[in-house]
Every structure is written in structure tokens, then in C-alpha cells.
Design a protein around this motif. Structure first.
Motif, PDB file in Angstrom:
ATOM      1  N   CYS A   1       0.731  -1.154  -0.023  1.00  0.00           N
ATOM      2  CA  CYS A   1       0.258   0.072   0.025  1.00  0.00           C
ATOM      3  C   CYS A   1       0.796   1.278  -0.026  1.00  0.00           C
ATOM      4  N   ARG A   2       2.014   1.237   0.908  1.00  0.00           N
ATOM      5  CA  ARG A   2       2.766   2.313   0.964  1.00  0.00           C
ATOM      6  C   ARG A   2       3.835   2.025   1.454  1.00  0.00           C
ATOM      7  N   SER A   3       5.179   2.972   1.521  1.00  0.00           N
ATOM      8  CA  SER A   3       6.345   2.592   2.006  1.00  0.00           C
ATOM      9  C   SER A   3       6.377   2.910   3.464  1.00  0.00           C
TER      10      SER A   3
ATOM     11  N   TYR B   1       4.741   1.529   7.840  1.00  0.00           N
ATOM     12  CA  TYR B   1       4.024   0.621   8.574  1.00  0.00           C
ATOM     13  C   TYR B   1       2.515   0.859   8.378  1.00  0.00           C
ATOM     14  N   ILE B   2       1.731   0.035   8.139  1.00  0.00           N
ATOM     15  CA  ILE B   2       0.405   0.218   7.978  1.00  0.00           C
ATOM     16  C   ILE B   2      -0.225  -0.698   8.872  1.00  0.00           C
ATOM     17  N   LYS B   3      -1.346  -0.154   9.950  1.00  0.00           N
ATOM     18  CA  LYS B   3      -1.783  -0.823  11.106  1.00  0.00           C
ATOM     19  C   LYS B   3      -3.034  -1.653  10.363  1.00  0.00           C
ATOM     20  N   LYS B   4      -3.677  -0.837   9.607  1.00  0.00           N
ATOM     21  CA  LYS B   4      -4.921  -1.485   8.916  1.00  0.00           C
ATOM     22  C   LYS B   4      -4.994  -0.975   7.523  1.00  0.00           C
ATOM     23  N   VAL B   5      -5.389  -1.640   6.704  1.00  0.00           N
ATOM     24  CA  VAL B   5      -5.740  -1.385   5.143  1.00  0.00           C
ATOM     25  C   VAL B   5      -6.713  -0.102   5.136  1.00  0.00           C
ATOM     26  N   HIS B   6      -7.778  -0.252   6.281  1.00  0.00           N
ATOM     27  CA  HIS B   6      -8.976   0.714   6.101  1.00  0.00           C
ATOM     28  C   HIS B   6      -8.509   2.038   6.222  1.00  0.00           C
ATOM     29  N   ASP B   7      -7.310   2.234   6.959  1.00  0.00           N
ATOM     30  CA  ASP B   7      -6.849   3.564   7.009  1.00  0.00           C
ATOM     31  C   ASP B   7      -6.048   4.158   6.071  1.00  0.00           C
ATOM     32  N   GLU B   8      -6.003   3.279   4.762  1.00  0.00           N
ATOM     33  CA  GLU B   8      -4.977   3.814   3.661  1.00  0.00           C
ATOM     34  C   GLU B   8      -6.242   3.754   2.357  1.00  0.00           C
ATOM     35  N   LEU B   9      -7.053   2.817   2.381  1.00  0.00           N
ATOM     36  CA  LEU B   9      -8.027   2.809   1.163  1.00  0.00           C
ATOM     37  C   LEU B   9      -9.484   2.479   1.615  1.00  0.00           C
ATOM     38  N   LYS B  10     -10.405   3.061   0.635  1.00  0.00           N
ATOM     39  CA  LYS B  10     -11.806   2.854   1.032  1.00  0.00           C
ATOM     40  C   LYS B  10     -12.372   2.024  -0.214  1.00  0.00           C
TER      41      LYS B  10
ATOM     42  N   LEU C   1      -0.829  -6.475  -7.026  1.00  0.00           N
ATOM     43  CA  LEU C   1      -0.719  -5.123  -7.471  1.00  0.00           C
ATOM     44  C   LEU C   1      -0.043  -4.162  -6.446  1.00  0.00           C
ATOM     45  N   SER C   2       0.518  -3.090  -6.725  1.00  0.00           N
ATOM     46  CA  SER C   2       1.347  -2.189  -5.764  1.00  0.00           C
ATOM     47  C   SER C   2       0.974  -0.654  -5.854  1.00  0.00           C
ATOM     48  N   GLN C   3       0.652  -0.176  -4.771  1.00  0.00           N
ATOM     49  CA  GLN C   3       0.751   1.416  -4.735  1.00  0.00           C
ATOM     50  C   GLN C   3       2.116   2.072  -4.563  1.00  0.00           C
ATOM     51  N   ARG C   4       2.868   1.199  -3.827  1.00  0.00           N
ATOM     52  CA  ARG C   4       4.015   1.597  -3.098  1.00  0.00           C
ATOM     53  C   ARG C   4       4.820   1.708  -4.262  1.00  0.00           C
ATOM     54  N   SER C   5       5.051   0.976  -5.126  1.00  0.00           N
ATOM     55  CA  SER C   5       6.076   1.217  -6.390  1.00  0.00           C
ATOM     56  C   SER C   5       6.016   2.531  -6.820  1.00  0.00           C
ATOM     57  N   LEU C   6       4.689   2.741  -7.280  1.00  0.00           N
ATOM     58  CA  LEU C   6       4.366   4.266  -7.752  1.00  0.00           C
ATOM     59  C   LEU C   6       4.979   5.260  -6.884  1.00  0.00           C
ATOM     60  N   GLN C   7       4.690   5.105  -5.747  1.00  0.00           N
ATOM     61  CA  GLN C   7       5.178   6.336  -4.874  1.00  0.00           C
ATOM     62  C   GLN C   7       6.576   6.261  -4.898  1.00  0.00           C
ATOM     63  N   ASP C   8       7.184   5.222  -4.700  1.00  0.00           N
ATOM     64  CA  ASP C   8       8.554   5.178  -4.563  1.00  0.00           C
ATOM     65  C   ASP C   8       9.289   5.715  -5.923  1.00  0.00           C
ATOM     66  N   ARG C   9       8.707   5.258  -7.232  1.00  0.00           N
ATOM     67  CA  ARG C   9       9.150   5.656  -8.445  1.00  0.00           C
ATOM     68  C   ARG C   9       9.096   7.252  -8.542  1.00  0.00           C
ATOM     69  N   GLN C  10       7.838   7.838  -7.853  1.00  0.00           N
ATOM     70  CA  GLN C  10       7.518   9.074  -8.134  1.00  0.00           C
ATOM     71  C   GLN C  10       8.707  10.171  -6.938  1.00  0.00           C
ATOM     72  N   ALA C  11       8.952   9.286  -5.916  1.00  0.00           N
ATOM     73  CA  ALA C  11      10.029  10.024  -5.180  1.00  0.00           C
ATOM     74  C   ALA C  11      11.505  10.107  -5.678  1.00  0.00           C
ATOM     75  N   ILE C  12      11.607   9.061  -6.527  1.00  0.00           N
ATOM     76  CA  ILE C  12      13.024   8.830  -7.153  1.00  0.00           C
ATOM     77  C   ILE C  12      12.904  10.008  -8.221  1.00  0.00           C
ATOM     78  N   LYS C  13      12.009  10.340  -9.080  1.00  0.00           N
ATOM     79  CA  LYS C  13      11.848  11.355 -10.103  1.00  0.00           C
ATOM     80  C   LYS C  13      12.333  12.594  -9.499  1.00  0.00           C
ATOM     81  N   GLU C  14      11.861  12.747  -8.181  1.00  0.00           N
ATOM     82  CA  GLU C  14      11.966  14.052  -7.598  1.00  0.00           C
ATOM     83  C   GLU C  14      13.121  14.497  -7.092  1.00  0.00           C
ATOM     84  N   ILE C  15      14.261  13.361  -6.822  1.00  0.00           N
ATOM     85  CA  ILE C  15      15.457  13.811  -6.429  1.00  0.00           C
ATOM     86  C   ILE C  15      16.362  14.254  -7.557  1.00  0.00           C
TER      87      ILE C  15
END
Length: 130
Positions: A38-40, A42-51, A72-86
Motif C-alpha cells: 500500500c505504501r512505504s 508501517y500500516i496498521k490497517k488497510v482501512h486507514d489507507e484505502l476505502k 498489485l502495488s501502490q508503493r512502487s508508484l510512490q517510490d518511483r515518484q520519489a526517485i523522480k523528484e531527487i
């Protein structure tokens, strides 16, 4: 629709379980985002991230050819975006300025310590076997 690993697609969250969320990719295809994807952080509950009903972008990590399960992955998209910003052309303060050795590179003892301790190690091992 034919999907490939690495594709980035839009999907709709259709169900949430403690281990992840199910995402509808098209009329007949569904995939799973594991909680760790879901993201890079710790996630306690998936409900906290997605609806349920939420539209999200996901990347296809894996497709099981035998049973057609899609990971599937959302984390890989977020990591890829963070790398683009460096800005890799700029020197960052956290980059090491020298190589750190965990041992003293000037001491050349090789296997000397092993040969000194081999008899004690063997006798200890034999006692444990008894």
C-alpha cells in the motif's frame, strides 16, 4: 484485456481484508494489493489507507499464469515518484565522503585466529553432541 507486469492502470477498490485490498481492473479482472504494497511505511490497517469505491492507480507486480491472480502495488508508484523528484546532479549531505571499513584493513591476520581457536571450538562442539 491483456495485462503485463509493470503496467500502471486505474482500478476501483472493491473489498478490503486485513491482509490487503481487492481492486477491480476491468469488468472481468480483479487484483490484490497486499498490505505491504500500500505504501512505504508501517500500516496498521488497510482501512486507514484505502476505502471501498475509491479509484486508485496501481502497478502490476506479478501475474500468476496458472490461476491468473494479479498482484498489485501502490508503493512502487510512490517510490518511483520519489526517485523522480531527487536531483542526482546535486551533492547531497547524506552521501558518504569516504568508504567505511567494518574491520581494520591494515591488519593482515587472515585465518590465524581460526587456527588458534579450532581445538577449543571442536571440543565444545563434541561436548554439546554428548
Amino acid at each position: 484485456m491483456q495485462y503485463c507486469i509493470g503496467d500502471v492502470i486505474e482500478g476501483k477498490v472493491t473489498g478490503i481484508q486485513p491482509y490487503g485490498a481487492f481492486v477491480q481492473l476491468d469488468d472481468t479482472t480483479q487484483g490484490l494489493i497486499h498490505i505491504s504494497e500500500c505504501r512505504s511505511a508501517y500500516i496498521k490497517k488497510v482501512h486507514d489507507e484505502l476505502k471501498v469505491g475509491q479509484m486508485i492507480s496501481v502497478m502490476i507486480l506479478d501475474i500468476d499464469e496458472y490461476d491468473q491472480k494479479i498482484s498489485l502495488s501502490q508503493r512502487s508508484l510512490q517510490d518511483r515518484q520519489a526517485i523522480k523528484e531527487i536531483d542526482f546532479t546535486e551533492k547531497h549531505p547524506y552521501e558518504p565522503r569516504y568508504h567505511h571499513y567494518w574491520t581494520n584493513q591494515h591488519v593482515n591476520i587472515g585465518f590465524e585466529t581460526i587456527t588458534k581457536q579450532i581445538s577449543a571450538s571442536l571440543s565444545e562442539a563434541m561436548q554439546r553432541l554428548k
